[in-house]
Structure formats: C-alpha cells, structure tokens
Design an enzyme around this catalytic site. Structure first.
Site, PDB file in Angstrom:
ATOM      1  N   GLU A  96       2.807   4.857  16.587  1.00  0.00           N
ATOM      2  CA  GLU A  96       1.417   4.641  17.002  1.00  0.00           C
ATOM      3  C   GLU A  96       0.796   3.167  16.684  1.00  0.00           C
ATOM      4  O   GLU A  96       1.226   2.517  16.189  1.00  0.00           O
ATOM      5  CB  GLU A  96       0.524   5.872  16.269  1.00  0.00           C
ATOM      6  CG  GLU A  96       0.750   7.113  16.751  1.00  0.00           C
ATOM      7  CD  GLU A  96       0.251   8.298  15.655  1.00  0.00           C
ATOM      8  OE1 GLU A  96       0.100   9.482  16.100  1.00  0.00           O
ATOM      9  OE2 GLU A  96      -0.381   7.890  14.516  1.00  0.00           O
ATOM     10  N   CYS A 109      -3.877  -2.922  15.219  1.00  0.00           N
ATOM     11  CA  CYS A 109      -2.762  -2.553  14.082  1.00  0.00           C
ATOM     12  C   CYS A 109      -1.626  -1.924  14.744  1.00  0.00           C
ATOM     13  O   CYS A 109      -1.763  -1.125  15.381  1.00  0.00           O
ATOM     14  CB  CYS A 109      -3.506  -1.528  13.194  1.00  0.00           C
ATOM     15  SG  CYS A 109      -2.534  -1.088  11.771  1.00  0.00           S
ATOM     16  N   CYS A 116       9.147   5.159   8.438  1.00  0.00           N
ATOM     17  CA  CYS A 116       9.380   3.941   7.566  1.00  0.00           C
ATOM     18  C   CYS A 116      10.298   4.057   6.749  1.00  0.00           C
ATOM     19  O   CYS A 116      10.953   5.019   6.034  1.00  0.00           O
ATOM     20  CB  CYS A 116       7.772   3.893   6.602  1.00  0.00           C
ATOM     21  SG  CYS A 116       7.951   2.617   5.739  1.00  0.00           S
ATOM     22  N   CYS A 123       1.172   8.363   1.760  1.00  0.00           N
ATOM     23  CA  CYS A 123       1.144   7.712   3.245  1.00  0.00           C
ATOM     24  C   CYS A 123       1.676   8.721   4.007  1.00  0.00           C
ATOM     25  O   CYS A 123       2.874   9.387   3.638  1.00  0.00           O
ATOM     26  CB  CYS A 123       2.033   6.429   3.164  1.00  0.00           C
ATOM     27  SG  CYS A 123       2.238   5.793   4.762  1.00  0.00           S
ATOM     28  N   GLY A 167       5.714   1.882   9.266  1.00  0.00           N
ATOM     29  CA  GLY A 167       6.917   0.847   8.998  1.00  0.00           C
ATOM     30  C   GLY A 167       6.442  -0.078   8.150  1.00  0.00           C
ATOM     31  O   GLY A 167       5.351  -0.719   7.984  1.00  0.00           O
ATOM     32  N   GLU A 168       7.648  -0.666   7.471  1.00  0.00           N
ATOM     33  CA  GLU A 168       7.498  -1.879   6.638  1.00  0.00           C
ATOM     34  C   GLU A 168       8.026  -2.967   7.358  1.00  0.00           C
ATOM     35  O   GLU A 168       9.147  -3.134   7.613  1.00  0.00           O
ATOM     36  CB  GLU A 168       8.261  -1.569   5.503  1.00  0.00           C
ATOM     37  CG  GLU A 168       8.490  -2.770   4.296  1.00  0.00           C
ATOM     38  CD  GLU A 168       7.154  -3.613   4.276  1.00  0.00           C
ATOM     39  OE1 GLU A 168       6.529  -3.201   3.330  1.00  0.00           O
ATOM     40  OE2 GLU A 168       7.409  -5.025   4.594  1.00  0.00           O
ATOM     41  N   SER A 199       1.389  -7.298   6.709  1.00  0.00           N
ATOM     42  CA  SER A 199       0.957  -6.637   5.688  1.00  0.00           C
ATOM     43  C   SER A 199       2.220  -5.888   5.136  1.00  0.00           C
ATOM     44  O   SER A 199       2.907  -4.885   5.754  1.00  0.00           O
ATOM     45  CB  SER A 199      -0.111  -5.461   5.983  1.00  0.00           C
ATOM     46  OG  SER A 199      -0.457  -4.928   4.846  1.00  0.00           O
ATOM     47  N   SER A 222       0.246  -4.745   0.072  1.00  0.00           N
ATOM     48  CA  SER A 222      -0.130  -3.584  -0.252  1.00  0.00           C
ATOM     49  C   SER A 222       0.030  -3.368  -1.821  1.00  0.00           C
ATOM     50  O   SER A 222       1.188  -2.868  -2.098  1.00  0.00           O
ATOM     51  CB  SER A 222       0.105  -2.303   0.599  1.00  0.00           C
ATOM     52  OG  SER A 222      -0.089  -2.607   1.904  1.00  0.00           O
ATOM     53  N   LEU A 223      -0.878  -3.397  -2.667  1.00  0.00           N
ATOM     54  CA  LEU A 223      -0.536  -3.440  -4.229  1.00  0.00           C
ATOM     55  C   LEU A 223      -0.584  -2.020  -4.677  1.00  0.00           C
ATOM     56  O   LEU A 223       0.041  -1.568  -5.377  1.00  0.00           O
ATOM     57  CB  LEU A 223      -1.253  -4.554  -5.020  1.00  0.00           C
ATOM     58  CG  LEU A 223      -0.620  -5.066  -6.092  1.00  0.00           C
ATOM     59  CD1 LEU A 223       0.560  -5.521  -6.084  1.00  0.00           C
ATOM     60  CD2 LEU A 223      -1.534  -5.955  -7.046  1.00  0.00           C
ATOM     61  N   HIS A 224      -1.923  -1.721  -4.880  1.00  0.00           N
ATOM     62  CA  HIS A 224      -2.477  -0.413  -5.266  1.00  0.00           C
ATOM     63  C   HIS A 224      -2.257  -0.316  -6.629  1.00  0.00           C
ATOM     64  O   HIS A 224      -3.081   0.762  -7.302  1.00  0.00           O
ATOM     65  CB  HIS A 224      -1.625   0.804  -4.535  1.00  0.00           C
ATOM     66  CG  HIS A 224      -1.851   0.698  -2.927  1.00  0.00           C
ATOM     67  ND1 HIS A 224      -3.088   0.454  -2.421  1.00  0.00           N
ATOM     68  CD2 HIS A 224      -0.770   0.728  -1.968  1.00  0.00           C
ATOM     69  CE1 HIS A 224      -3.023   0.347  -1.057  1.00  0.00           C
ATOM     70  NE2 HIS A 224      -1.586   0.607  -0.985  1.00  0.00           N
ATOM     71  N   ASN A 298      -7.945   7.865   3.168  1.00  0.00           N
ATOM     72  CA  ASN A 298      -8.130   8.851   3.868  1.00  0.00           C
ATOM     73  C   ASN A 298      -7.062  10.057   3.530  1.00  0.00           C
ATOM     74  O   ASN A 298      -5.911   9.714   3.657  1.00  0.00           O
ATOM     75  CB  ASN A 298      -7.864   8.524   5.324  1.00  0.00           C
ATOM     76  CG  ASN A 298      -8.680   7.306   5.782  1.00  0.00           C
ATOM     77  OD1 ASN A 298      -9.735   7.645   5.762  1.00  0.00           O
ATOM     78  ND2 ASN A 298      -8.212   6.351   5.670  1.00  0.00           N
ATOM     79  N   CYS A 341      -6.115   3.798   7.979  1.00  0.00           N
ATOM     80  CA  CYS A 341      -5.089   3.280   7.241  1.00  0.00           C
ATOM     81  C   CYS A 341      -4.145   4.395   6.451  1.00  0.00           C
ATOM     82  O   CYS A 341      -4.915   5.537   5.901  1.00  0.00           O
ATOM     83  CB  CYS A 341      -5.473   2.410   5.882  1.00  0.00           C
ATOM     84  SG  CYS A 341      -5.285   0.797   6.530  1.00  0.00           S
TER      85      CYS A 341
HETATM   86  S1  SF4 Z   1       2.359   2.759   3.247  1.00  0.00           S
HETATM   87 FE1  SF4 Z   1       3.374   1.177   4.415  1.00  0.00          FE
HETATM   88  S2  SF4 Z   1       5.280   0.899   3.504  1.00  0.00           S
HETATM   89 FE2  SF4 Z   1       4.571   2.621   2.362  1.00  0.00          FE
HETATM   90  S3  SF4 Z   1       5.581   4.181   3.335  1.00  0.00           S
HETATM   91 FE3  SF4 Z   1       3.725   4.047   4.467  1.00  0.00          FE
HETATM   92  S4  SF4 Z   1       4.230   2.793   6.192  1.00  0.00           S
HETATM   93 FE4  SF4 Z   1       5.949   2.639   4.675  1.00  0.00          FE
END
Ligand code: SF4
Length: 348
Positions: A96, A109, A116, A123, A167-168, A199, A222-224, A298, A341
């Site tokens: 997507e 995006c 991933c 996620c 994906g990463e 990102s 993406s720290l969180h 979300n 996101c």
């Molecule tokens: S947040 Fe990003 S890195 Fe983490 S599982 Fe989801 S898609 Fe993968």
C-alpha cells in the site's frame, strides 16, 4: 513465442547495459538511451508505447523482455482527501502507498517491503511478516502513481516523499537507494533529495553507511521511547540494536551530514506517558539539532495500545520546548480508510 517467465525484467538494466545490449544486436547504442527514457522518464507500461522506436525493434524487445509495472488495484479516498492505493506487484503480492494532501504540499508515503522484517507491537504491518523486498522499480512506480494522482485530483505535482509505508527501508537499503537515485535523477522524476525522508526504526549499521555515503535526503527515526527497557517491550529488535548503538550512529550521521534529525514519537497511555519518559527523550536527542513529531496513534484491532491523553501530550511539548527542541503535534490523516501511520496492512 517465448513465455513471459523466461523474459528478463528490462528495468533491472542500467542505461549502460541497455546501450551495450543494442550494440550487441547490431543497432546503435543510442537506442538504449531512448528505451531508458521511455522506461523511466515517461513511465511506459508497454513496448508498444515507445513510438519513436521501430516496430521491429519493439517486437524484438517484446520477445526478450517484460516491463513489470505495478498496477493500482484499488484506490480509496478519505473524507480528508487522503488517498490510499493498494498496489499489485507482478507476482500478485500487494503493498500500500498513501497520498497525503495539505494546503501547500502533497506527500507520498511509500512502501519498501512486502510486510516487514521487524515486529513492532503497535504496527499493523508487522503482522504481515516480511514476504520480500520491493525492487527499485516497484518503489519508483508507487511514486509515479501518486504523482499522477496528485496532478489529477489536486492539480499540482507531488512535492514530498516519505519512506514510511510498509517495511523497514534500511532493511532493503540497496533497492531504496536505487529508487531514490531514479526519483532524483533528471532522467527520472528530477525531484530534489531534500524533499525525500527515509524513516527508519533505527538500524545503526545502515545509518552509518548512509552517513559515509553522504546521502542528501533527510533522516527520520521512529523512536517511541528513549528508555531501553520500554523500547524493547514495544520494538523487540531494540534488544539487538540498543539505544546506545542507535545514538552513536546518529551522532556519526550528524557529524558527517550536519543534517537535522527528526524523531517520530507516539505517546501511549501507561507505556511512555510520564515525565521520566519525556526527560529521557530530551537526553537522547539533545546532542544534535532535532525535531520531534508527536504523532497521533491509530489503534489497531486488539486495543493494547491507546493514545495518551492531552495532558501527557502537553507535558511532552512543554518539556521539549523548555529544552530548545522543536516539536510538532501531528494529527493523523486517512484514518477512515486505514491509511494512517502504522495502519497499512492490506485490509482493503
Ligand atoms: S513500525 Fe515500521 S519497522 Fe516497525 S513493524 Fe511497522 S513497518 Fe516495520
């Protein structure tokens, strides 16, 4: 006639390789430039489209190659203007991508993997597991599709790209870099790399590699959480790529590029919503000019993660601002079509 599976993907060829191919066929090397331009700048979907190439040559290409173009299988439009594309790949897998319009810009995006490699607990994409990496052309095609939609529905070209879909991206580094090269090249879309943000959830080795290669696009992390124990509980790969390693890699990135680092950060109730969490974030990112995007969350189906209340968000904003760190609170877009996101999961 030769069956499609024996034909080669012509977009895996560089311009030089195409030039050599045409020479080997007794044609002019320049023919390779023409075909290359059709494939990338003009995004031709078939050899038939290549109208300045002779019929015989087009047939020869048809007999030897395929153009594995993506196909937008389904397009959904949100009430806020956001568009989500479900994109079918040549092997029938789906990823997507999302178009996010604001008053002044249109952002794409895009996805870099099917599923991933990582397993962030909050996620939706993580639940799909990684099936494969996207090829450079599959990444490029997502951008072209969104650029076309931006022109069609918003009367302006695409202005920005974020690698924040499925994906990463740093786990598919070479293909992401090749796609960015095409996107920024005058022979592709000619976009400025400054309008592109990669990102990552933070793969230290790859951040160092990007710094060494002095890439010109922007970096977001993406720290969180800036506390190892908490980050590992929500992003398990943090046990391997610890915050100390990440921080060292980011310091190296900043030394090499002098480019500000953006942190993506969601504040969840009962997980990272205390003053201690906010202080740890300040300590983590104060070594270089930084910006923190506090992103609205979300919820995905099971409800383990809930967005923290406004008081917690305000506490974060206050703490960051008092320490001279730029902070923005980002409202989520496209929620009604699962395009926000962390929601991309091929549900449509
Ligand atoms: S947040 Fe990003 S890195 Fe983490 S599982 Fe989801 S898609 Fe993968």
């Amino acid at each position: 006639m030769e069956v499609a599976k024996n034909k080669k993907d012509i977009r895996a060829y560089t311009k030089e390789q195409l030039r050599l191919f045409f020479e080997s066929q007794g044609d002019k090397a320049f023919r390779g430039n023409q075909v290359y331009e059709w494939l990338w700048q003009k995004s031709a979907h078939t050899f038939e489209d290549m109208t300045n190439i002779s019929k015989e040559t087009r047939q020869m290409l048809e007999d030897n190659f395929v153009i594995n173009h993506i196909k937008v299988d389904q397009m959904q439009r949100s009430s806020d203007g956001t568009i989500k594309n479900a994109v079918r790949l040549h092997d029938d897998l789906i990823v997507e991508s999302v178009l996010i319009p604001t008053k002044t810009r249109t952002t794409a995006c895009v996805s870099s993997q099917v599923g991933c490699s990582l397993d962030c607990k909050f996620c939706a994409t993580a639940r799909l597991k990684r099936m494969r990496n996207l090829n450079p052309d599959e990444i490029y095609d997502q951008v072209v599709a969104i650029d076309n939609e931006s022109r069609l529905y918003f009367d302006r070209p695409l202005s920005n790209i974020v690698f924040m879909g499925m994906g990463e991206p740093l786990m598919n580094y070479n293909n992401v870099i090749k796609a960015i090269d095409k996107i920024t090249s005058p022979e592709g879309l000619g976009m400025s790399p400054k309008r592109i943000t990669v990102s990552t959830s933070g793969v230290p080795k790859m951040i160092r590699k990007m710094a060494d290669e002095e890439v010109k696009f922007k970096l977001a992390v993406s720290l969180h959480s800036a506390i190892d124990e908490i980050r590992t509980s929500i992003m398990p790969f943090n046990a391997t790529f610890t915050l100390a390693d990440l921080r060292e890699a980011l310091e190296y990135w900043y030394q090499k590029t002098k480019s500000r680092i953006t942190y993506e950060y969601v504040v969840w109730e009962g997980i990272n919503d205390t003053q201690r969490d906010a202080n740890a974030l300040v300590d983590f990112c104060r070594f270089a000019p930084s910006k923190v995007n506090l992103i609205e969350y979300n919820p995905i189906d099971d409800g383990d993660f809930q967005q923290a209340n406004n008081a917690a968000i305000e506490m974060y904003v206050r703490t960051l601002e008092q320490n001279g760190i730029t902070v923005t609170v980002r409202r989520s877009r496209g929620k009604d079509i699962d395009a926000a996101c962390g929601q991309l999961a091929n549900k449509s």
